[in-house]
Design a protein around this motif. Structure first.
Motif, PDB file in Angstrom:
ATOM      1  N   LEU A 143      -1.774  -6.176  20.503  1.00 17.78           N
ATOM      2  CA  LEU A 143      -3.047  -5.674  21.003  1.00 17.78           C
ATOM      3  C   LEU A 143      -3.297  -4.254  20.500  1.00 17.78           C
ATOM      4  O   LEU A 143      -4.399  -3.930  20.047  1.00 17.78           O
ATOM      5  CB  LEU A 143      -3.059  -5.705  22.537  1.00 17.78           C
ATOM      6  CG  LEU A 143      -4.314  -5.161  23.211  1.00 17.78           C
ATOM      7  CD1 LEU A 143      -5.522  -6.024  22.858  1.00 17.78           C
ATOM      8  CD2 LEU A 143      -4.106  -5.104  24.716  1.00 17.78           C
ATOM      9  N   GLY A 144      -2.272  -3.425  20.536  1.00 17.03           N
ATOM     10  CA  GLY A 144      -2.408  -2.048  20.059  1.00 17.03           C
ATOM     11  C   GLY A 144      -2.725  -1.974  18.576  1.00 17.03           C
ATOM     12  O   GLY A 144      -3.540  -1.148  18.146  1.00 17.03           O
ATOM     13  N   THR A 145      -2.105  -2.831  17.784  1.00 18.18           N
ATOM     14  CA  THR A 145      -2.389  -2.806  16.343  1.00 18.18           C
ATOM     15  C   THR A 145      -3.809  -3.283  16.065  1.00 18.18           C
ATOM     16  O   THR A 145      -4.457  -2.789  15.142  1.00 18.18           O
ATOM     17  CB  THR A 145      -1.399  -3.663  15.536  1.00 18.18           C
ATOM     18  OG1 THR A 145      -1.441  -5.011  15.992  1.00 18.18           O
ATOM     19  CG2 THR A 145       0.003  -3.122  15.638  1.00 18.18           C
ATOM     20  N   ARG A 146      -4.305  -4.202  16.874  1.00 22.46           N
ATOM     21  CA  ARG A 146      -5.684  -4.669  16.686  1.00 22.46           C
ATOM     22  C   ARG A 146      -6.664  -3.563  17.097  1.00 22.46           C
ATOM     23  O   ARG A 146      -7.631  -3.294  16.394  1.00 22.46           O
ATOM     24  CB  ARG A 146      -5.901  -5.938  17.516  1.00 22.46           C
ATOM     25  CG  ARG A 146      -7.186  -6.634  17.260  1.00 22.46           C
ATOM     26  CD  ARG A 146      -7.425  -6.994  15.821  1.00 22.46           C
ATOM     27  NE  ARG A 146      -6.670  -8.151  15.406  1.00 22.46           N
ATOM     28  CZ  ARG A 146      -6.712  -8.652  14.183  1.00 22.46           C
ATOM     29  NH1 ARG A 146      -7.474  -8.098  13.275  1.00 22.46           N
ATOM     30  NH2 ARG A 146      -5.997  -9.673  13.859  1.00 22.46           N
ATOM     31  N   ILE A 147      -6.406  -2.917  18.223  1.00 23.08           N
ATOM     32  CA  ILE A 147      -7.287  -1.837  18.682  1.00 23.08           C
ATOM     33  C   ILE A 147      -7.236  -0.653  17.716  1.00 23.08           C
ATOM     34  O   ILE A 147      -8.256  -0.051  17.393  1.00 23.08           O
ATOM     35  CB  ILE A 147      -6.895  -1.383  20.108  1.00 23.08           C
ATOM     36  CG1 ILE A 147      -7.219  -2.481  21.116  1.00 23.08           C
ATOM     37  CG2 ILE A 147      -7.616  -0.095  20.488  1.00 23.08           C
ATOM     38  CD1 ILE A 147      -6.651  -2.224  22.502  1.00 23.08           C
ATOM     39  N   GLY A 148      -6.027  -0.311  17.243  1.00 22.15           N
ATOM     40  CA  GLY A 148      -5.857   0.826  16.346  1.00 22.15           C
ATOM     41  C   GLY A 148      -6.176   0.522  14.898  1.00 22.15           C
ATOM     42  O   GLY A 148      -6.062   1.393  14.039  1.00 22.15           O
ATOM     43  N   ASN A 149      -6.546  -0.726  14.629  1.00 22.82           N
ATOM     44  CA  ASN A 149      -6.876  -1.160  13.272  1.00 22.82           C
ATOM     45  C   ASN A 149      -5.739  -0.862  12.298  1.00 22.82           C
ATOM     46  O   ASN A 149      -5.962  -0.380  11.188  1.00 22.82           O
ATOM     47  CB  ASN A 149      -8.188  -0.524  12.807  1.00 22.82           C
ATOM     48  CG  ASN A 149      -8.801  -1.282  11.652  1.00 22.82           C
ATOM     49  OD1 ASN A 149      -8.501  -2.447  11.442  1.00 22.82           O
ATOM     50  ND2 ASN A 149      -9.653  -0.621  10.900  1.00 22.82           N
ATOM     51  N   GLY A 150      -4.523  -1.132  12.726  1.00 24.63           N
ATOM     52  CA  GLY A 150      -3.375  -0.932  11.852  1.00 24.63           C
ATOM     53  C   GLY A 150      -2.106  -0.713  12.645  1.00 24.63           C
ATOM     54  O   GLY A 150      -2.131  -0.563  13.856  1.00 24.63           O
ATOM     55  N   CYS A 151      -1.008  -0.697  11.924  1.00 20.56           N
ATOM     56  CA  CYS A 151       0.297  -0.576  12.565  1.00 20.56           C
ATOM     57  C   CYS A 151       1.057   0.613  11.975  1.00 20.56           C
ATOM     58  O   CYS A 151       0.533   1.368  11.166  1.00 20.56           O
ATOM     59  CB  CYS A 151       1.088  -1.870  12.367  1.00 20.56           C
ATOM     60  SG  CYS A 151       1.354  -2.267  10.626  1.00 20.56           S
ATOM     61  N   THR A 152       2.303   0.760  12.359  1.00 24.36           N
ATOM     62  CA  THR A 152       3.101   1.891  11.889  1.00 24.36           C
ATOM     63  C   THR A 152       3.308   1.862  10.394  1.00 24.36           C
ATOM     64  O   THR A 152       3.375   2.912   9.759  1.00 24.36           O
ATOM     65  CB  THR A 152       4.471   1.918  12.592  1.00 24.36           C
ATOM     66  OG1 THR A 152       5.100   0.645  12.435  1.00 24.36           O
ATOM     67  CG2 THR A 152       4.322   2.231  14.055  1.00 24.36           C
ATOM     68  N   SER A 153       3.415   0.683   9.805  1.00 25.41           N
ATOM     69  CA  SER A 153       3.601   0.641   8.351  1.00 25.41           C
ATOM     70  C   SER A 153       2.305   0.981   7.624  1.00 25.41           C
ATOM     71  O   SER A 153       2.309   1.739   6.650  1.00 25.41           O
ATOM     72  CB  SER A 153       4.123  -0.732   7.908  1.00 25.41           C
ATOM     73  OG  SER A 153       3.279  -1.767   8.368  1.00 25.41           O
ATOM     74  N   GLY A 154       1.189   0.461   8.108  1.00 30.77           N
ATOM     75  CA  GLY A 154      -0.085   0.759   7.461  1.00 30.77           C
ATOM     76  C   GLY A 154      -0.498   2.209   7.633  1.00 30.77           C
ATOM     77  O   GLY A 154      -0.845   2.898   6.674  1.00 30.77           O
TER      78      GLY A 154
END
Length: 150
Positions: free
Chosen positions: A105-116
């Motif tokens: 959910l956080g990666t969808r809201i933040g439009n990315g993840c730690t690697s991106g």
């Protein structure tokens, strides 16, 4: 953190950077795992490279664990990375499922993840990625403080 070694961390960081650079130079894509995985379905004309990248990511981790067992956390002994806090009364599999869903959910809201954001975005001097990484670290600090898991 007892098993931290600067050499294995430097090698791992260099390999992550190399993989991100190869994907960028070879395919013109940013190595954000959440985006690569999240856009795998529905299948489209660009699903093949995403599948190949993810399979190689998993096989690379497996091969490293198999052929260089002393390189990772814990040396040659298997490591339990996390257990749910006993005081919370939540079984570890449920705890991990909830954590995974919240991460997704956080990666969808933040439009990315730690690697991106953390690897590729910061390397491109993206202000949005700098803010995202600051939020990632802030939430991680709060989570560790609340749960006591280190």
């Amino acid at each position: 953190m007892e098993s931290f070694t600067p050499l294995s961390a430097a090698i791992g960081g260099a390999l992550i950077g190399l993989a991100a650079a190869v994907l960028w130079l070879g395919n013109g894509r940013i190595a954000g795992i959440a985006g690569i995985f999240g856009n795998l379905l529905p299948a489209s004309h660009n699903a093949l490279w995403r599948l190949v990248f993810l399979v190689c990511l998993i096989l690379g981790a497996f091969a490293t664990a198999r052929f260089l067992p002393g390189l990772g956390a814990g040396g040659v002994d298997p490591v339990r990375l996390v257990e749910a806090p006993a005081a919370w009364g939540v079984p570890t599999p449920i705890w991990l499922a909830i954590a995974g869903l919240l991460t997704g959910l956080g990666t969808r809201i933040g439009n990315g993840c730690t690697s991106g954001h953390g690897v590729c975005g910061l390397a491109r001097l993206s202000v949005r990625s700098l803010v995202a990484v600051g939020v990632f670290f802030g939430v991680a600090i709060i989570t560790v403080t609340i749960t006591g898991i280190v």
